[in-house]
Enzyme design. Sequence first.
Site, PDB file in Angstrom:
ATOM      1  N   THR A 291     -45.951   0.708 -41.842  1.00 33.42           N
ATOM      2  CA  THR A 291     -47.085  -0.142 -41.449  1.00 33.42           C
ATOM      3  C   THR A 291     -46.953  -1.574 -41.922  1.00 33.42           C
ATOM      4  OG1 THR A 291     -48.543   1.760 -41.550  1.00 33.42           O
ATOM      5  CG2 THR A 291     -49.601  -0.371 -41.680  1.00 33.42           C
TER       6      THR A 291
ATOM      7  N   THR B 236     -46.995  25.072 -56.984  1.00 32.56           N
ATOM      8  CA  THR B 236     -48.418  25.339 -56.737  1.00 32.56           C
ATOM      9  C   THR B 236     -48.975  24.477 -55.604  1.00 32.56           C
ATOM     10  OG1 THR B 236     -50.642  25.331 -57.669  1.00 32.56           O
ATOM     11  CG2 THR B 236     -49.100  23.767 -58.623  1.00 32.56           C
ATOM     12  N   GLN B 237     -49.923  25.051 -54.877  1.00 31.95           N
ATOM     13  CA  GLN B 237     -50.640  24.293 -53.844  1.00 31.95           C
ATOM     14  C   GLN B 237     -51.642  23.333 -54.473  1.00 31.95           C
ATOM     15  OE1 GLN B 237     -52.678  26.923 -51.113  1.00 31.95           O
ATOM     16  NE2 GLN B 237     -50.838  28.088 -50.689  1.00 31.95           N
ATOM     17  N   CYS B 238     -51.954  23.549 -55.743  1.00 33.11           N
ATOM     18  CA  CYS B 238     -52.941  22.688 -56.400  1.00 33.11           C
ATOM     19  C   CYS B 238     -52.387  21.277 -56.515  1.00 33.11           C
ATOM     20  CB  CYS B 238     -53.265  23.195 -57.806  1.00 33.11           C
ATOM     21  SG  CYS B 238     -54.121  24.757 -57.799  1.00 33.11           S
TER      22      CYS B 238
ATOM     23  N   THR C  62     -47.581  11.829 -54.772  1.00 27.91           N
ATOM     24  CA  THR C  62     -47.919  12.496 -53.529  1.00 27.91           C
ATOM     25  C   THR C  62     -48.901  11.598 -52.788  1.00 27.91           C
ATOM     26  OG1 THR C  62     -48.632  14.619 -52.645  1.00 27.91           O
ATOM     27  CG2 THR C  62     -49.821  13.882 -54.556  1.00 27.91           C
TER      28      THR C  62
ATOM     29  N   SER D 181     -42.233   6.123 -40.951  1.00 27.85           N
ATOM     30  CA  SER D 181     -41.594   7.032 -41.907  1.00 27.85           C
ATOM     31  C   SER D 181     -41.701   8.505 -41.508  1.00 27.85           C
ATOM     32  CB  SER D 181     -42.122   6.817 -43.322  1.00 27.85           C
ATOM     33  OG  SER D 181     -43.400   7.358 -43.471  1.00 27.85           O
ATOM     34  N   SER D 182     -42.474   8.811 -40.485  1.00 27.55           N
ATOM     35  CA  SER D 182     -42.474  10.190 -39.991  1.00 27.55           C
ATOM     36  C   SER D 182     -41.134  10.521 -39.344  1.00 27.55           C
ATOM     37  CB  SER D 182     -43.599  10.407 -38.977  1.00 27.55           C
ATOM     38  OG  SER D 182     -44.816  10.187 -39.624  1.00 27.55           O
TER      39      SER D 182
ATOM     40  N   ASP E 192     -46.313   7.363 -45.226  1.00 25.92           N
ATOM     41  CA  ASP E 192     -46.472   8.786 -44.890  1.00 25.92           C
ATOM     42  C   ASP E 192     -45.469   9.692 -45.601  1.00 25.92           C
ATOM     43  OD1 ASP E 192     -48.569   8.107 -43.292  1.00 25.92           O
ATOM     44  OD2 ASP E 192     -47.522   8.383 -41.383  1.00 25.92           O
TER      45      ASP E 192
HETATM   46  N1  ASP Z   1     -47.107   5.855 -40.183  1.00 23.02           N
HETATM   47  C1  ASP Z   1     -46.792   4.860 -41.166  1.00 23.02           C
HETATM   48  C2  ASP Z   1     -45.451   5.230 -41.785  1.00 23.02           C
HETATM   49  O1  ASP Z   1     -45.389   6.075 -42.624  1.00 23.02           O
HETATM   50  C3  ASP Z   1     -47.859   4.780 -42.207  1.00 23.02           C
HETATM   51  C4  ASP Z   1     -47.630   3.757 -43.284  1.00 23.02           C
HETATM   52  O2  ASP Z   1     -46.675   3.034 -43.332  1.00 23.02           O
HETATM   53  O3  ASP Z   1     -48.493   3.663 -44.173  1.00 23.02           O
HETATM   54  O4  ASP Z   1     -44.459   4.683 -41.414  1.00 23.02           O
END
Ligand code: ASP
Length: 342
Positions: A15, A278-280, A167, A60-61, A92
């Site tokens: 972003t 853990t999921q926590c 995280t 980043s996805s 992300d």
């Molecule tokens: N979708 C964006 C990414 O991870 C979100 C961000 O940059 O905050 O590339």
Amino acid sequence: MKTKARILLVYTGGTIGMIKDYDTGALKAFNFDELLQNIPELKLLEHEIETLSFKDPLDSSNMNPDGWLQIAETVEENYDKYDGFVILHGSDTMSYTASALSFMFENLGKPIIFTGSQLPIGDLRTDAKENLITSIQIAGLRKKGKPVISEVGLYFEYKLYRANRTTKINAEHFQAFASPNYSPLAESGVYLSVHETDLWKPDRKQKLKLHRHLDNDILILKMFPGISKSTVEHMLSKENLKGVILETFGSGNAPNDEWFLNILKEKISLGLRIVNVTQCIAGSVTMGQYETSMELKKIGVVSGKDITTEAAVGKMMYLLTKNLSAKVFKTIFETSLRGEMA
Ligand code: ASP
């Protein structure tokens, strides 16, 4: 005497450097030079900054181990020329990338600081400038000629964290990250205060080593009440599967149904490495504390202790390439390699 720190700023996407596509309304990556023009403040910094951009910046996805290696090789090639590195990355999957890099680099003696933003740098209310400027300042911190930070960090919204402890916790707030099991390494207010006792202490006599190979034949199996035998069987029968991150309840608990334990036991005997996390959001796996985790321990499930899922992914991909016996894998996984677990 050298006074100015030399910083390499690497733009991978995210972003921070995006712009709205007015036809679709969606954010997309844009030109890095335009990004730099939006931050004239960079010229005011006392450090010497050079920049480099991914040819095709990524949301980043779309980041993956090839992209991680591209970042790592960029740092490795430029390691002797710069005092520190700032990596601009989408938020992300930033914790995954930064955690993986912490394992890929052995004997890191300089800062690699990941940052990004929730709003593009061109936006009036952007959080990008503070994140970027302070990250550069942190990467340039030196004491007695040595970098103050010698690890992979993640800086966001006034806090520097150990990257492999982080995280992403919020998709909207500027405070997008947390480090639930380890306190921040530094905080930025009127003063920049570094918590020196919490920093990673590198062995400066050792040479930097980049571990290039990662094995992504892994999966994350998140437990939920009612998960069926056929689902577990199906997932763990994936061809070439080498490692599983088992996201359990609370302090590492899972159903103690016979069918469930039998599947795990059989897969472990066939060489599958299973790590319990853990999921926590905070706290640690303690196998044996409850009856519902006792058997997991007995059948050879590895404890992820207080590791994050993001760091467990990187650590597993890294360790799986080392051809370790089940016993050695367990010992090493349960040991903190880069400060990723207690
Ligand atoms: N979708 C964006 C990414 O991870 C979100 C961000 O940059 O905050 O590339």
